[in-house]
Scaffold this motif. Structure first.
Motif, PDB file in Angstrom:
ATOM      1  N   VAL A  76      -0.836   3.654   0.048  1.00  0.00           N
ATOM      2  CA  VAL A  76      -0.407   2.957  -1.167  1.00  0.00           C
ATOM      3  C   VAL A  76      -0.034   3.922  -2.282  1.00  0.00           C
ATOM      4  CG1 VAL A  76      -1.694   0.868  -0.699  1.00  0.00           C
ATOM      5  CG2 VAL A  76      -2.776   2.677  -2.000  1.00  0.00           C
TER       6      VAL A  76
ATOM      7  N   GLY B 103       1.392  -0.942  -3.681  1.00  0.00           N
ATOM      8  CA  GLY B 103       0.613  -1.969  -3.012  1.00  0.00           C
ATOM      9  C   GLY B 103      -0.857  -1.754  -3.288  1.00  0.00           C
TER      10      GLY B 103
ATOM     11  N   LYS C 284       1.345  -3.823   1.497  1.00  0.00           N
ATOM     12  CA  LYS C 284       2.464  -3.138   0.848  1.00  0.00           C
ATOM     13  C   LYS C 284       3.102  -4.088  -0.152  1.00  0.00           C
ATOM     14  CE  LYS C 284       3.226   0.247   4.362  1.00  0.00           C
ATOM     15  NZ  LYS C 284       4.003   0.812   5.430  1.00  0.00           N
TER      16      LYS C 284
END
Lengths: 325, 532
Positions: free
Chosen positions: A46, A51, A97
């Motif tokens: 991430v 995300g 995501k």
């Protein structure tokens, strides 16, 4: 007291004899790594794609209810979560995501993380949220760029330093060895699909530093021997230098591995990726400085008199005329 | 090379003692014991990933500040023109395209209008904040300069930081770090924070409170469709309010902003048993509020928070005391949060959470324990292998290594740096790399002995020849670590800090300190042979 000797005295391994096959293998490995990165891709965390990553422990439960969590999160309509075991069986990590086209919603990542943690806690009151990382698309893009930039700058800066301290051939040789180490580490991450995040960038920079440590020790010995044995043919001289520093190379790699392996198996699970990358880097780094950095100098044409003090006159032609070139 | 004058020995031992002392509190607290409160406590800071806590990165939208400035300027211009004697009539006011433009009704008023505008345009006189021009004889155009916008944004961010500071302090016993980052960002780090959601709710609330008159002439169908009549604007009801899902039209100008508050408290209305927030205006605000309510008895006015309508009660009677109640379906908790947010002032600009990293305190504690155990085992094994490989010289290297760890902890504590999880990995790596210097030296001594040099000469050569390689190798590590620090983010920085400190101290302990011990031993024992 009898002391331990890992490398016997007067070891004389002909490292350079096998240099061509080793080059073929190395170049194959580098290309294979690039191919893996290009086809399978890196499993970017991430930090780099945006995300969220949520870590949950189900207190008092034998196992994390992965299947039901997946349903609960899918109901929120943000897409398919990636749920993995993380450490103990009752611990799990959830990764989401960012959906396409979310660049214009800076707080989307955060809103998603909020709703997901609330949904999990509502369905599983025993769930303990251990950690939440939520990164918006904008920040992740910046992190990715600065990550790449710091890698590139480190490789360049170090090569320039070596060029200044030694000769340009050494700088190029070191850069080559670095590209080898970084490529192979990336290749490993593409192959295993371990998560590639900011910590891994730190690990790669560490590998660069370590591999270079090795390379410099060998280069330093080459420079010293060049001054000492002015008429020795270069391949022989390189072999001698690598052999002379072999005891140190083995010992240092071994102590580093010994320090890292407990961390790999007993350390906190969040450090596993970082430690794994560094451990891998010690192997490739040692290999590259022994089998690549030094032999490459032959190809780049280092002259045996590169480090002869210039007090006998800077004029190369004159020296050749005197029969010293 | 092996000469150590007395002053140098004293100096070196002093340095060792000092940094080890500085490390003591950290060692005690990392081992899980408590450092006595009565003693000074320069112990190392634990990063959020070890201690648990929240890291929140907030970002403001710079365009919003620019828009607000235009609106404020519009109000000032209207006021100035109205208060002129005789009043200057203006029309066709527009704030489109990031500029304010309006027409003066009569061309004869242009010069007077310009006189009145000049003080508004020049701001504090240090820089031009607006450019003023007259086009087509009667149209004034005010364009904000880049310096003006930048200065406004900078000011807005500074005061946003203060507001966040006040809000976090209002909830109690944290030791938060609030720093501005770049032009439009603020980092909030709250160690040990158990409930990051509450923290974000509190920080993220703009708390821009407005009282505006409801536009009763607006067509309900237009309002629901989001079409605002001239001079009005449309706001939706906040979620959970009686009118949820509906819009309401209010008069754009002539309302009161909540920035003249002196106090806000969460209370319960004794008649309705509702949670409400009671606010108290300052003198000026109270007068304005009294005038607004006196002039508009029996008309509804909307209470708007962060561009959402909380409620739109009727004004039953003029409110003169400067105290008002805000109702709007609060829970006790949300009323309290709003009260804190209002007391600490509105954020001058909306802030959005663009990055959040939270670690629960249990996980942090587990990580420390696992990291420490692994480090202990790793270090123990390294010490052992050094001892069996190099004997006496390995023992010196081992003591130097332990000192090195203490020095790193001590220096980090003194510099007030933070130990993070990757920092622990950096530590392990430093331990591995620190022995490298000694390995280089000892291998070189072995080599020189093999070549038949005398004991003292071998040791001297070993230190001298190895030092060059040690220096070059460590410089490159510093280069990598500095880049890591400059370009890395968050925990990576922590890793880099440990690495740099580690490189410096390991060279010092592995080269200088061991040389002092070796030299002392050679002088005392005068050995004829070496076990290296």
């Amino acid at each position: 007291m009898k002391l331990l000797k890992l490398v016997p005295d007067n070891t004389n391994i002909n490292f350079l004899k096998w240099r061509v096959p080793f080059y073929v293998v190395s170049i194959f490995l580098i290309i294979a790594s690039w191919g893996l990165v290009a086809t399978k891709g890196l499993n970017l965390g991430v930090d780099f794609v945006g995300g969220q990553m949520i870590r949950v422990t189900f207190v008092g439960q034998p196992e994390a209810p992965v299947a039901s969590m997946r349903d609960e999160i899918q109901e929120l309509g943000y897409g398919e979560p990636i749920i993995q075991r993380f450490g103990a069986p009752n611990e799990a990590s959830i990764r989401m995501k960012l959906p396409e086209g979310s660049e214009e919603q800076p707080d989307l990542a955060n809103t998603m993380a909020n709703r997901i943690t609330k949904a999990i806690q509502a369905a599983h009151p025993e769930a303990r949220i251990d950690g939440v990382d939520s990164v918006s698309g904008k920040v992740s893009g910046e992190l990715f760029q600065t990550g790449l930039l710091s890698l590139a700058l480190a490789m360049l800066g170090i090569s320039i330093y070596i060029w200044v301290r030694f000769e340009w051939q050494f700088g190029v040789g070191a850069l080559f060895a670095l590209i080898h180490d970084v490529s192979l580490t990336m290749g490993l991450f593409a192959l295993t699909q371990m998560e590639f995040d900011l910590n891994i960038v730190a690990a790669i920079l560490t590998i660069i530093g370590y591999s270079l440590n090795d390379t410099i020790v060998i280069y330093d010995r080459i420079r010293e021997n060049m001054k000492k044995y002015r008429r020795m043919p270069l391949p022989e001289l390189l072999n001698l230098s690598v052999n002379e520093t072999l005891a140190r190379t083995v010992m240092t790699s071994l102590t580093l591995l010994i320090a890292l392996i407990p961390l790999l198996f007993l350390g906190p699970s969040s450090l596993f990726g970082l430690t794994a990358a560094i451990t891998m880097g010690i192997f490739v780094g040692t290999y590259s400085s022994t089998y690549m950095a030094a032999p490459l100098l032959i190809w780049f044409g280092v002259k045996s008199d590169s480090f002869v003090p210039s007090d006998e006159g800077p004029n190369q032609a004159e020296r050749i005329a005197r029969g010293e070139g | 090379m092996l000469d150590f004058p007395r002053w140098k020995k004293i100096w070196l031992w002093g340095l060792i003692l000092l940094t080890s002392l500085a490390a003591l509190p950290s060692v005690v607290s990392l081992a899980g014991a408590r450092w006595p409160q009565s003693l000074p406590d320069p112990s190392i800071n634990l990063g959020l990933d070890l201690a648990g806590g929240s890291h929140i990165l907030l970002e403001a939208d710079g365009r919003q500040v620019a828009t607000q400035r235009l609106e404020t300027m519009e109000e000032s211009v209207r006021t100035a023109m109205r208060q002129a004697d005789p009043a200057i009539r203006i029309g066709d006011v527009s704030t489109q395209g990031g500029r304010l433009s309006f027409m003066v009704d009569s061309a004869s008023d242009v010069d007077r209008a310009r006189e009145l505008l000049l003080p508004l345009v020049n701001g504090n006189g240090l820089r031009r904040e607006w450019t003023l021009s007259v086009v087509d004889e009667t149209r004034f155009v005010l364009v904000p300069t880049k310096e003006g916008i930048d200065a406004a944004l900078n000011q807005a961010m500074d005061s946003a930081k203060d507001v966040i500071d006040r809000r976090i302090n209002a909830i109690g016993t944290l030791e938060p770090t609030i720093i501005r980052q770049g032009d439009t960002r603020i980092v909030v780090q709250a160690p040990g924070q158990q409930d990051p959601e509450a923290l974000k709710a509190l920080i993220g609330q703009t708390a821009k409170l407005e009282f505006k008159l409801v536009d009763q002439n607006a067509l309900p169908s237009d309002v629901q469709a989001g079409i605002a009549p001239a001079g009005s604007e449309i706001f939706p009801y906040v979620e959970g309010a009686p009118g949820t899902g509906q819009n309401i039209a209010v008069r754009r100008l002539g309302g009161i902003k909540g920035d003249s508050l002196v106090n806000a408290q969460a209370t319960v209305n004794p008649e309705t048993n509702e949670n409400v927030v009671t606010i108290q205006f300052d003198q000026q605000g109270a007068a304005k509020f009294a005038r607004l309510t006196t002039e508009n008895v029996n008309r509804p006015f909307a209470i708007i928070l962060d561009n959402k309508v909380l409620s739109a009660p009727n004004i039953n009677e003029p409110i003169r005391g400067g105290t008002a109640q805000i109702s709007g379906s609060f829970t006790a908790e949300s009323a309290n949060q709003l009260a804190i947010a209002l007391r600490s002032g509105a954020l001058p600009v909306d802030l959005k959470v663009i990055e959040e990293r939270t670690v629960g305190p249990d996980l942090g504690a587990d990580s420390i324990r696992a990291g420490m155990v692994a480090m202990g085992i790793g270090t123990g094994l390294v010490l052992l292998i050094m001892l069996v490989t190099y004997g006496r010289f390995g023992f010196y290297a081992d003591v130097a290594l332990v000192l090195n760890v203490l020095m790193i902890l001590g220096i980090m504590a003194m510099m007030n740096t933070t130990l993070t999880l990757p920092g622990i990995a950096g530590f392990v790596l430093t331990i591995g790399a620190a022995v490298d210097a000694n390995v280089l030296i000892n291998e070189r001594i072995r080599e020189e002995r093999r070549r038949g040099r005398k004991v003292v000469q071998s040791v001297e050569m070993g230190y001298k020849e190895a030092s060059r390689a040690i220096f070059d190798a460590n410089i490159t590590n510093v280069i990598a670590a500095v880049l890591l620090f400059l370009f890395g983010q968050g925990p990576v920085k922590g890793f880099a800090v440990v690495l740099v400190i580690g490189v410096v101290t390991s060279v010092f302990t592995a080269v200088t300190i061991t040389r002092m011990w070796v030299a002392g031993w050679l002088r005392r024992a005068r050995p004829t042979d070496l076990h290296v």
